[in-house]
Write a protein that holds these residues in place. Structure first.
Motif, PDB file in Angstrom:
ATOM      1  N   LYS A  55       0.684  -1.637  -0.141  1.00 59.16           N
ATOM      2  CA  LYS A  55       0.174   0.310   0.108  1.00 59.16           C
ATOM      3  C   LYS A  55       0.908   0.843   0.116  1.00 59.16           C
ATOM      4  O   LYS A  55       2.035   0.966   0.176  1.00 59.16           O
ATOM      5  CB  LYS A  55      -1.335  -0.088   1.392  1.00 59.16           C
ATOM      6  CG  LYS A  55      -1.833  -1.256   1.807  1.00 59.16           C
ATOM      7  CD  LYS A  55      -2.870  -0.534   2.521  1.00 59.16           C
ATOM      8  CE  LYS A  55      -4.638  -1.917   2.199  1.00 59.16           C
ATOM      9  NZ  LYS A  55      -5.064  -1.352   3.036  1.00 59.16           N
ATOM     10  N   THR A  98      -0.287   8.286   6.410  1.00 60.76           N
ATOM     11  CA  THR A  98      -0.755   6.754   5.526  1.00 60.76           C
ATOM     12  C   THR A  98      -2.071   6.904   7.143  1.00 60.76           C
ATOM     13  O   THR A  98      -2.220   7.368   8.055  1.00 60.76           O
ATOM     14  CB  THR A  98      -0.334   6.040   5.679  1.00 60.76           C
ATOM     15  OG1 THR A  98       0.282   5.494   7.294  1.00 60.76           O
ATOM     16  CG2 THR A  98       0.399   6.273   4.903  1.00 60.76           C
ATOM     17  N   ALA A  99      -3.275   5.511   6.218  1.00 59.17           N
ATOM     18  CA  ALA A  99      -4.356   5.869   7.947  1.00 59.17           C
ATOM     19  C   ALA A  99      -3.794   5.536   9.184  1.00 59.17           C
ATOM     20  O   ALA A  99      -2.970   4.477   8.920  1.00 59.17           O
ATOM     21  CB  ALA A  99      -4.329   4.361   7.246  1.00 59.17           C
ATOM     22  N   LYS A 128      -8.682   4.983   9.076  1.00 58.34           N
ATOM     23  CA  LYS A 128      -7.769   3.708   9.094  1.00 58.34           C
ATOM     24  C   LYS A 128      -9.016   2.163   8.641  1.00 58.34           C
ATOM     25  O   LYS A 128     -10.292   2.270   9.433  1.00 58.34           O
ATOM     26  CB  LYS A 128      -7.292   2.779  10.234  1.00 58.34           C
ATOM     27  CG  LYS A 128      -6.013   1.818   9.750  1.00 58.34           C
ATOM     28  CD  LYS A 128      -4.938   1.412  10.593  1.00 58.34           C
ATOM     29  CE  LYS A 128      -4.075   0.309  10.827  1.00 58.34           C
ATOM     30  NZ  LYS A 128      -2.928   0.339  11.726  1.00 58.34           N
ATOM     31  N   LYS A 129      -9.402   1.589   7.997  1.00 56.20           N
ATOM     32  CA  LYS A 129     -10.633   0.615   7.714  1.00 56.20           C
ATOM     33  C   LYS A 129     -10.392   0.108   8.963  1.00 56.20           C
ATOM     34  O   LYS A 129      -9.586  -0.777   9.898  1.00 56.20           O
ATOM     35  CB  LYS A 129      -9.427  -0.546   7.080  1.00 56.20           C
ATOM     36  CG  LYS A 129     -10.981  -1.424   6.926  1.00 56.20           C
ATOM     37  CD  LYS A 129     -10.257  -2.661   5.925  1.00 56.20           C
ATOM     38  CE  LYS A 129     -11.292  -3.752   5.903  1.00 56.20           C
ATOM     39  NZ  LYS A 129     -10.933  -4.826   4.377  1.00 56.20           N
ATOM     40  N   GLN A 187     -12.192   0.793   4.474  1.00 54.13           N
ATOM     41  CA  GLN A 187     -11.293   0.940   3.708  1.00 54.13           C
ATOM     42  C   GLN A 187     -10.166   2.184   4.183  1.00 54.13           C
ATOM     43  O   GLN A 187     -10.962   3.366   5.305  1.00 54.13           O
ATOM     44  CB  GLN A 187     -11.653   1.304   2.560  1.00 54.13           C
ATOM     45  CG  GLN A 187     -12.558   3.115   1.796  1.00 54.13           C
ATOM     46  CD  GLN A 187     -12.341   3.442   0.453  1.00 54.13           C
ATOM     47  OE1 GLN A 187     -11.322   2.935  -0.349  1.00 54.13           O
ATOM     48  NE2 GLN A 187     -13.283   3.120   0.088  1.00 54.13           N
ATOM     49  N   ASP A 188      -9.062   2.140   3.838  1.00 61.51           N
ATOM     50  CA  ASP A 188      -8.129   3.299   4.214  1.00 61.51           C
ATOM     51  C   ASP A 188      -8.179   3.954   3.616  1.00 61.51           C
ATOM     52  O   ASP A 188      -8.210   4.512   2.480  1.00 61.51           O
ATOM     53  CB  ASP A 188      -6.413   2.108   4.010  1.00 61.51           C
ATOM     54  CG  ASP A 188      -5.810   1.482   4.966  1.00 61.51           C
ATOM     55  OD1 ASP A 188      -6.981   0.973   6.579  1.00 61.51           O
ATOM     56  OD2 ASP A 188      -5.071  -0.068   4.753  1.00 61.51           O
ATOM     57  N   TYR A 222      -5.373   8.315   2.779  1.00 62.71           N
ATOM     58  CA  TYR A 222      -4.245   8.514   3.275  1.00 62.71           C
ATOM     59  C   TYR A 222      -4.657   9.933   2.815  1.00 62.71           C
ATOM     60  O   TYR A 222      -5.305  11.043   2.441  1.00 62.71           O
ATOM     61  CB  TYR A 222      -3.576   7.897   1.403  1.00 62.71           C
ATOM     62  CG  TYR A 222      -3.577   6.797   2.141  1.00 62.71           C
ATOM     63  CD1 TYR A 222      -2.480   6.200   2.683  1.00 62.71           C
ATOM     64  CD2 TYR A 222      -4.592   5.526   1.619  1.00 62.71           C
ATOM     65  CE1 TYR A 222      -2.078   4.528   2.904  1.00 62.71           C
ATOM     66  CE2 TYR A 222      -4.294   4.552   1.389  1.00 62.71           C
ATOM     67  CZ  TYR A 222      -3.262   4.158   1.427  1.00 62.71           C
ATOM     68  OH  TYR A 222      -2.957   2.627   1.520  1.00 62.71           O
ATOM     69  N   GLU A 253      -8.182   4.347  -0.401  1.00 60.12           N
ATOM     70  CA  GLU A 253      -7.384   3.293  -1.137  1.00 60.12           C
ATOM     71  C   GLU A 253      -8.128   3.298  -2.812  1.00 60.12           C
ATOM     72  O   GLU A 253      -7.327   2.806  -3.395  1.00 60.12           O
ATOM     73  CB  GLU A 253      -7.799   2.235  -0.067  1.00 60.12           C
ATOM     74  CG  GLU A 253      -6.783   1.275  -1.188  1.00 60.12           C
ATOM     75  CD  GLU A 253      -6.910   0.261   0.022  1.00 60.12           C
ATOM     76  OE1 GLU A 253      -6.995  -0.728  -0.584  1.00 60.12           O
ATOM     77  OE2 GLU A 253      -6.466   0.122   0.938  1.00 60.12           O
TER      78      GLU A 253
END
Length: 548
Positions: A230, A263-264, A396-397, A444-445, A447, A468
């Motif tokens: 990722k 990021t997540a 974040k997921k 889902q993640d 960004y 994502e």
């Protein structure tokens, strides 16, 4: 799983239509009429009977490529039954299953042996055959390029200075679509090489009315295959602009390129124009240069063309005042800022930082009743701006977030647009898919994508989190770099046209100051291409001499 199930349904529908409109023709060619209904095999038979490479059949149902190949195969079949005129071919392309059905159910249709009268062929017929061969070569060149474009790598140009000085305005890149797993096409019927629209009808019209380059009614759900990694912090990433309201298809939204700064699960923050992640200052890589916006007061006019030739990228707004000039420079490094400050015309110079607590909110109308969410800070209920921002945690997921009137602006687009739920906010209560909700689980993640040239970048500080599913891939290398290729609306000075040879075929996503050169790969491809062509000509000539 949903993707491949939907894809299979489309294939079966097309196969049934193919069978209904051609089964008699298959029977006349000596095959069971049922073979006309079998996916791939029906086109395999057509290619076999018309003496074309049979492996082409595997291209018949690929997204985007498939409709082109089907049209080609249908034309081959119609020619087999004597439908060789231009109007026949046009009808075959425009109304394939309808026109083929009229031929299929015609009483007098018979197979025509194209090779039977080769000894008596006229010059006009020879010319027509050559034209067919030429058009076939052009078609398969387009198909080959489309396969590379859709399934491997995509060219991408840099029109703005948001990533200076890592990526320059006028850099043209190749993007690796497999960097974070391959995202399957979501609109399988589309015109090759076009992103979202066929043409721009102008600023006065509604962009939503521009003719689309894809068929929106035939759609496939988001699916990513072979995802072994990722986006990581500091990756330069190409993604589809999340807030694009013109295109409903995720993969048809406008492409953007920014640096993934968080990021997540990370916490993102800007303090006086400086970036922090999880409370720590950003890591500046070798190919990055920290840049800021400066306001410069001068006693006389500066020679901007000379400064541009000296320092390269230098977008600037010039305003003539009562006692001199005022310049607003974007993207000055500490070194360049120091040298400009030392010019004899300069009276004073200061970094332009928006005050803390001053919200960056813009409106679509003069009455200030409609907020322009694409230009305003995200989320719009925070007193933040591009220089003083956050702290903001990146979803974040699996995160379970609290929903109330204060947090809703932060998660509104995630719930309703990116994760495709119905969302209502009425009487102080929040409803998701018709049910009252005080919490939501992230699916889902996400960004945070921000430009390296922070003061000249419309990025995640304005349009919010990047899902994502919007990620396209990583830029691989610059294949062309042209200064002056794009007009910079933020500058009063247009850079002169110049090819930047030193940037061509250089890697773009290594983080190193001295990039790896890929000139040898380009040279090898050219040698192989022209060498193969020369070899095939020699082989063909030798074969004809032996036959003679």
């Amino acid at each position: 799983m949903n993707y491949f199930l939907t894809y299979t349904v489309y294939v079966l529908i097309l196969s049934v239509l193919m069978g209904i409109s051609t089964w008699k023709l298959f029977k006349k060619m000596g095959y069971s009429p049922l073979f006309a209904f079998i996916p791939f095999y029906n086109y395999f038979i057509i290619l076999k009977e018309t003496e074309h490479p049979k492996w082409w059949a595997i291209l018949s149902y690929l997204p985007i490529v498939g409709p082109i190949m089907m049209s080609v195969f249908h034309i081959y079949l119609m020619k087999k039954f004597g439908k060789t005129l231009f109007q026949h071919q046009l009808l075959t392309v425009i109304l394939p299953f309808i026109y083929m059905a009229t031929v299929n159910y015609s009483k007098d249709v018979e197979i025509e042996d194209e090779n039977a009268n080769d000894l008596f062929i006229t010059d006009e017929e020879k010319s027509a055959k050559k034209k067919d061969t030429f058009m076939g070569s052009i078609t398969f060149a387009v198909v080959f390029a489309t396969i590379i474009h859709v399934f491997v790598t995509q060219p991408f140009g840099i029109p703005t200075g948001s990533m200076e000085r890592t990526l320059l305005v006028g850099d043209f890149l190749f993007v690796n679509k497999w960097s974070y797993g391959y995202r399957m096409p979501m609109r399988p019927v589309a015109i090759p090489f076009l992103q979202g629209t066929i043409m721009d009808t102008g600023q006065k019209g509604n962009p939503k009315d521009d003719p689309k380059s894809y068929v929106d009614g035939i759609k496939l759900p988001y699916t990513r295959i072979f995802q072994f990694g990722k986006p990581q912090k500091n990756d330069v990433v190409v993604f589809n602009y999340p807030r694009d309201s013109v295109h409903t298809a995720i993969d048809r939204k406008d492409p953007y390129v920014k640096r993934c700064v968080a990021t997540a699960g990370d916490t993102f923050e800007m303090r006086a124009g400086r970036l922090f992640v999880n409370g720590k200052p950003e890591t500046v890589l070798g190919d990055q240069e920290v840049q800021h916006r400066y306001i410069v007061n001068t006693g006389s006019q500066l020679d901007i063309p000379a400064l541009y030739n000296t320092y390269g990228f230098l977008p600037v707004q010039e305003i003539q005042g009562e006692k001199g000039y005022i310049y607003a420079f974007q993207g000055l490094t500490d070194k360049v800022a120091k040298e400009i400050k030392g010019l004899p015309q300069v009276i004073d110079m200061k970094e332009d930082v928006t005050p803390k607590g001053e919200a960056a909110v813009y409106y679509r109308d003069e009455a200030k009743t409609k907020i322009d969410t694409t230009q305003s800070i995200f989320p719009i209920n925070k007193a933040w701006n591009q220089d003083w921002y956050g702290p903001l945690r990146i979803p974040k997921k699996g995160d379970v977030v609290t929903l109330n009137q204060e947090t809703l602006p932060e998660y509104k687009w995630i719930i309703s647009e990116y994760e495709h739920n119905s969302l209502e906010n009425k009487n102080g209560k929040i409803f998701i898919n018709g049910k009252e909700a005080t919490q939501y689980t992230i699916q889902q993640d996400y960004y945070m994508m921000v430009g390296d040239n922070r003061d000249a970048s419309l990025d995640a500080r304005f349009f919010g989190f990047v899902p994502e599913e919007n990620i396209v891939g990583k830029p691989m290398f610059t294949w062309m770099s042209i200064q002056g290729a794009f007009k910079d609306g933020s500058s009063t000075y247009q850079a002169p046209f110049k090819v930047r040879w030193d940037r061509m075929f250089k890697a773009t996503n290594t983080g190193e100051a001295n990039k790896t050169s890929y000139w040898w790969i380009a040279a090898m491809i050219l040698i192989l291409f022209f060498g193969w062509e020369y070899f095939m000509k020699l082989f063909g000539k030798s074969k004809k001499e032996n036959e003679a």
